[in-house]
Design an enzyme around this catalytic site. Structure first.
Site, short mmCIF file in Angstrom:
data_model
loop_
_atom_site.label_atom_id
_atom_site.label_comp_id
_atom_site.label_asym_id
_atom_site.label_seq_id
_atom_site.Cartn_x
_atom_site.Cartn_y
_atom_site.Cartn_z
N GLY A 133 29.04 32.21 43.79
CA GLY A 133 30.42 32.30 43.40
C GLY A 133 31.52 31.75 44.33
O GLY A 133 31.22 31.71 45.65
N GLU A 168 23.75 35.00 50.06
CA GLU A 168 22.08 35.38 50.41
C GLU A 168 21.32 34.38 49.54
O GLU A 168 20.48 33.91 49.71
CB GLU A 168 21.88 36.64 50.15
CG GLU A 168 20.48 37.31 50.77
CD GLU A 168 19.49 37.20 49.62
OE1 GLU A 168 18.42 37.17 50.08
OE2 GLU A 168 19.83 37.70 48.59
N ILE A 195 32.39 36.67 49.24
CA ILE A 195 33.77 37.67 49.69
C ILE A 195 33.09 39.11 49.65
O ILE A 195 33.84 40.11 50.19
CB ILE A 195 34.88 37.81 48.36
CG1 ILE A 195 34.11 38.17 47.20
CG2 ILE A 195 35.51 36.25 48.10
CD1 ILE A 195 35.03 38.72 45.83
N ASP A 196 32.17 39.41 49.28
CA ASP A 196 31.50 40.60 49.50
C ASP A 196 31.09 41.14 50.88
O ASP A 196 30.78 42.20 51.35
CB ASP A 196 30.06 40.72 48.79
CG ASP A 196 30.31 40.83 47.27
OD1 ASP A 196 31.49 40.54 46.87
OD2 ASP A 196 29.23 40.81 46.61
N MET A 247 35.36 43.97 43.45
CA MET A 247 34.23 43.29 43.49
C MET A 247 33.30 43.83 44.65
O MET A 247 33.96 44.52 45.21
CB MET A 247 34.26 41.78 43.56
CG MET A 247 34.47 41.10 42.30
SD MET A 247 34.29 39.24 42.27
CE MET A 247 34.50 38.71 40.62
N GLU A 262 32.84 47.80 42.30
CA GLU A 262 32.45 47.72 41.14
C GLU A 262 30.87 48.24 41.03
O GLU A 262 30.37 48.55 39.76
CB GLU A 262 32.25 46.17 40.45
CG GLU A 262 31.31 45.25 41.86
CD GLU A 262 31.36 43.71 41.27
OE1 GLU A 262 32.10 43.40 40.32
OE2 GLU A 262 30.71 42.99 41.83
N HIS A 305 38.18 38.17 39.26
CA HIS A 305 38.04 37.21 39.97
C HIS A 305 39.40 36.54 40.63
O HIS A 305 39.44 35.53 41.36
CB HIS A 305 37.79 35.88 38.89
CG HIS A 305 36.26 36.07 38.61
ND1 HIS A 305 35.85 36.97 37.46
CD2 HIS A 305 35.24 35.45 38.95
CE1 HIS A 305 34.67 36.80 37.60
NE2 HIS A 305 34.10 35.88 38.25
N ARG A 329 39.05 36.07 44.13
CA ARG A 329 38.03 34.76 44.69
C ARG A 329 39.14 33.50 44.69
O ARG A 329 38.65 32.60 44.83
CB ARG A 329 36.79 34.71 44.07
CG ARG A 329 35.86 35.79 44.26
CD ARG A 329 34.53 35.19 43.99
NE ARG A 329 34.27 34.30 42.96
CZ ARG A 329 33.35 34.37 41.86
NH1 ARG A 329 32.53 35.56 42.05
NH2 ARG A 329 32.94 33.60 41.17
O1 F6P Z 1 28.86 37.47 45.04
C1 F6P Z 1 30.33 37.37 44.94
C2 F6P Z 1 30.77 38.07 43.51
O2 F6P Z 1 31.81 37.78 43.47
C3 F6P Z 1 30.29 39.70 43.58
O3 F6P Z 1 31.23 40.64 44.24
C4 F6P Z 1 30.65 39.62 42.02
O4 F6P Z 1 29.57 40.89 41.51
C5 F6P Z 1 29.87 38.45 41.54
O5 F6P Z 1 30.08 37.51 42.76
C6 F6P Z 1 30.56 37.93 40.02
O6 F6P Z 1 29.76 36.78 39.69
P1 F6P Z 1 30.49 35.92 38.63
O7 F6P Z 1 31.56 35.05 39.18
O8 F6P Z 1 29.37 34.83 38.26
O9 F6P Z 1 30.84 36.72 37.39
#
Ligand code: F6P
Length: 365
Positions: A10, A121, A144-145, A187, A240, A290, A293
């Site tokens: 992400g 990870e 961001i987690d 998230m 979430e 999002h 992010r």
């Molecule tokens: O791993 C970061 C993250 O933002 C998580 O918090 C969230 O569950 C996931 O990515 C969402 O992913 P995508 O952008 O693929 O929907």
């Protein structure tokens, strides 16, 4: 030495800053003057997907997937969110479609000496596997987690909790005017850091995190206590991945990505509906999704991106491969990637969470 930088997983604010500072630090003339090392820097587009898809013999394909990076190109990048290299959730080691041999072949054909992987990870797990197969890699933590082991900080987290705080500040006025309860979903696929710290800095009344499954009756009881004190609205923050005791995470899309993750979400709507049905208090929910992010990086993300980028080049110079730069006890440091993969840094409930108030701890006992 040819350094190739890629961003995987992400996106988040801070990635462009890290790319800029790896580039600037590597191309600093001091490296050749003082250490007789000189670097060339390229960016691989679309994360691990780029290095799989590129055809090293086709100039058009190389133009698409391999970008020359110099100081002028990256000069302003640290001001912007997202990643100018693009990203993907492609896993070259996906057991259903293993393309790791192609990756290794392409790295060799392109004359890449070392890869700087910026990611969480999943992305760093790939970097570690490649390292074991003889490819020189170093990692920069991003998610961001903020759930990566081996580092106190991962790029993107600070900007995300600032977004949560700003949005809750906005919600608070309308919640107050209408006397409503707002359930805000953040998230955090496995860990509750975003919900916990985002909720703490915005003064949320209740915070629900995955590390401590909650009881809906207790949530309603806490709300009745507060509303009995003539306060007419409440903000609840829910991660979430939070789940009711005995229940499961709410899945938004069961389709698995290349790393085997499903898309989770939907818990805020459940909590708001339950509250309304059980207490009669008017409740709404909002999913920040999002937005957390997006946007420009906070001051902390710009600084950390700079320091991590510089430290990654230091690691390369010291031939410290198979490691990730990190923040440890407030200092820039490093950790072996081996020790950070297949693990997650979850919220220590005993230390940070009040299981009666469903909020961050308020006392040390
Ligand atoms: O791993 C970061 C993250 O933002 C998580 O918090 C969230 O569950 C996931 O990515 C969402 O992913 P995508 O952008 O693929 O929907």
């Amino acid at each position: 030495m040819k350094i190739a930088i890629l961003t995987g997983g992400g996106d988040c604010p801070g990635l462009n800053g890290a790319i800029k500072w790896v580039t600037k630090s590597a191309l600093d003339p001091k490296n050749s003057e003082n250490r007789a090392i000189s670097f060339e820097v390229v960016g691989i587009t679309q994360g691990w997907k780029g290095i799989i898809e590129v055809d090293p013999d086709d100039p058009k394909s190389c133009e698409k997937y391999i970008k020359h990076l110099d100081e002028e190109t990256v000069r302003t990048w640290d001001r912007y969110g997202g990643t100018n290299l693009g990203t993907s959730r492609t896993n070259p080691f996906n057991p259903k479609n293993d393309r790791s041999a192609k990756v290794i072949d392409n790295i060799k054909k392109l004359g890449i000496d070392v890869i700087v992987a910026i990611g969480g990870e999943d992305t760093l797990g790939v970097a570690y596997k490649l390292h074991k197969l003889g490819i020189k890699t170093v990692g920069i933590p991003k998610t961001i987690d903020n759930d990566l082991m081996g580092t106190e900080y991962s790029l993107g987290f600070d900007t995300a909790i600032n977004v949560i705080m700003e949005e809750i500040d906005r919600l608070r006025t309308t919640a107050g005017s209408h006397g409503r309860i707002f359930v805000v979903e953040t998230m955090g696929r496995h860990a509750g850091w975003l919900a916990l710290q985002g909720g703490e800095c915005s003064g949320a009344y209740i915070i629900l995190i995955p590390e401590h499954p909650f009881n809906m009756e207790r949530v309603c009881e806490l709300l009745r206590q507060r509303h009995g004190r003539e306060i007419n609205y409440s903000i609840i923050v829910v991660a979430e991945a939070a789940k009711p005791a005995g229940g499961l995470e709410f899945v938004k899309d069961a389709h698995l990505d290349d790393f085997g993750h499903e898309s989770i979400g939907g818990i805020a709507s459940y909590v708001a509906t339950e509250i309304q049905n059980k207490t009669g208090f008017e409740s709404r929910h909002i999913i920040l999704s999002h937005l957390q992010r997006g946007g420009t990086p906070s001051a902390r993300d710009r600084l950390m991106a700079r320091w991590f980028g510089i430290a990654a080049v230091d690691m390369i110079i010291n031939e410290d491969f198979g490691r990730m730069v990190s923040l440890s006890r407030g200092e820039i440091s490093g950790a072996p990637m081996k020790e950070i993969i297949n693990k997650l840094k979850l919220v220590d409930v005993e230390k940070y969470y009040d299981t009666e108030r469903y909020n961050g701890r308020r006392t040390i006992i």
